[in-house]
Design a protein around this motif. Sequence first.
Motif, mmCIF file in Angstrom:
data_model
loop_
_atom_site.group_PDB
_atom_site.id
_atom_site.type_symbol
_atom_site.label_atom_id
_atom_site.label_comp_id
_atom_site.label_asym_id
_atom_site.label_seq_id
_atom_site.Cartn_x
_atom_site.Cartn_y
_atom_site.Cartn_z
ATOM 1 N N GLN A 99 -39.901 45.929 25.034
ATOM 2 C CA GLN A 99 -39.587 44.639 24.952
ATOM 3 C C GLN A 99 -39.297 44.266 23.322
ATOM 4 O OE1 GLN A 99 -42.733 45.750 25.962
ATOM 5 N NE2 GLN A 99 -44.107 45.146 24.603
ATOM 6 N N ALA A 100 -39.800 45.109 22.464
ATOM 7 C CA ALA A 100 -39.830 44.667 21.092
ATOM 8 C C ALA A 100 -38.439 44.765 20.684
ATOM 9 C CB ALA A 100 -40.662 45.660 20.243
ATOM 10 N N LEU A 101 -37.255 45.272 21.344
ATOM 11 C CA LEU A 101 -35.920 45.379 21.088
ATOM 12 C C LEU A 101 -35.364 44.136 21.275
ATOM 13 C CD1 LEU A 101 -34.591 49.047 21.788
ATOM 14 C CD2 LEU A 101 -35.921 48.111 19.668
ATOM 15 N N PRO A 133 -37.337 46.124 34.172
ATOM 16 C CA PRO A 133 -36.117 46.207 33.132
ATOM 17 C C PRO A 133 -35.291 44.992 33.199
ATOM 18 C CG PRO A 133 -36.266 48.484 34.498
ATOM 19 C CD PRO A 133 -37.249 47.503 34.754
ATOM 20 N N ALA A 134 -34.969 44.344 34.243
ATOM 21 C CA ALA A 134 -34.005 43.158 34.113
ATOM 22 C C ALA A 134 -34.863 41.981 33.558
ATOM 23 C CB ALA A 134 -33.538 42.854 35.509
ATOM 24 N N ALA A 135 -36.366 42.057 33.507
ATOM 25 C CA ALA A 135 -36.895 40.936 32.915
ATOM 26 C C ALA A 135 -37.446 41.187 31.491
ATOM 27 C CB ALA A 135 -38.052 40.770 34.065
ATOM 28 N N VAL A 136 -37.217 42.191 30.935
ATOM 29 C CA VAL A 136 -37.894 42.719 29.766
ATOM 30 C C VAL A 136 -37.313 41.951 28.595
ATOM 31 C CG1 VAL A 136 -36.376 44.591 29.195
ATOM 32 C CG2 VAL A 136 -39.000 44.577 28.781
ATOM 33 N N GLY A 137 -36.068 41.119 28.894
ATOM 34 C CA GLY A 137 -35.402 40.438 27.593
ATOM 35 C C GLY A 137 -34.430 41.127 27.080
ATOM 36 N N ILE A 138 -33.990 42.122 27.288
ATOM 37 C CA ILE A 138 -33.072 43.052 26.870
ATOM 38 C C ILE A 138 -31.661 42.124 27.149
ATOM 39 C CG2 ILE A 138 -31.467 45.081 26.654
ATOM 40 C CD1 ILE A 138 -33.996 45.539 25.498
ATOM 41 N N GLU A 139 -30.723 41.971 26.108
ATOM 42 C CA GLU A 139 -29.443 41.455 26.299
ATOM 43 C C GLU A 139 -28.230 42.102 26.605
ATOM 44 O OE1 GLU A 139 -29.357 38.615 22.925
ATOM 45 O OE2 GLU A 139 -31.278 37.557 23.456
ATOM 46 N N LEU A 140 -28.233 43.417 26.244
ATOM 47 C CA LEU A 140 -27.172 44.406 26.482
ATOM 48 C C LEU A 140 -27.152 44.728 28.022
ATOM 49 C CD1 LEU A 140 -24.675 45.822 25.237
ATOM 50 C CD2 LEU A 140 -26.374 47.605 24.530
#
Length: 226
Positions: A99-101, A133-140
Amino acid sequence: MGIQLPLHITLRDSATFDNFYPGPNGQLLHALQQGFEPFIFVWGGSGSGKTHLLQAVCHGVTEGGGSAVYLPLSELVEMSPEVFEGMEHFDLLAVDDVQALAGRAEWEVALFHLYNRVRDAGGRMTIVGNSAPAAVGIELPDLISRLTWGPVFQMQPLNDEEKTAALQMRARRRGLELSDEVAAYLLKRHARDLHALFELLERLDRASLAAQRRLTVPFVREVLKN
């Protein structure tokens, strides 16, 4: 090839499979021990044991003669994403705090490409985050897709009975006797997440050695008061 650690990051000696009480997480433990899945994603709350298991995978790989690297992204994001270059040559990449990414475009793209290189090289990645995965905040979107290339496991919290068993297992490994009464006292009077409880056990172990006393409720109360 052994463990290569950037920034002098070290693995905890206590972070082994033998030192992990699975409770309802037996299927996850089995998958990590077997090592058949090239990609695994694990998520759960703070203090649930995710980092312990991630480091245990590293220990397991290196003890078997393989190469592993532990990557705590919450620390590494202060560096350049170029830190990922060449990482696909390890047998296992253990990536913590994904999530740090989130929201860091360059890092997200770099991890996406690393996934592809690891797949092409026939390596393994175990990724840990605080959400699915879908909720971890990754935008890509392509990276979110990569996070689900393999099984996704949620760390299930232990109930009080299981926490007691986990504490007693850790205590036995330290040569301590932890009664049900003392364990119940700790669960009632102290922070209830496992990481905090294990840190407290370590503190009690030191105090018990120094005072040459057994772990009783009065002694524990005395240590906590100080």
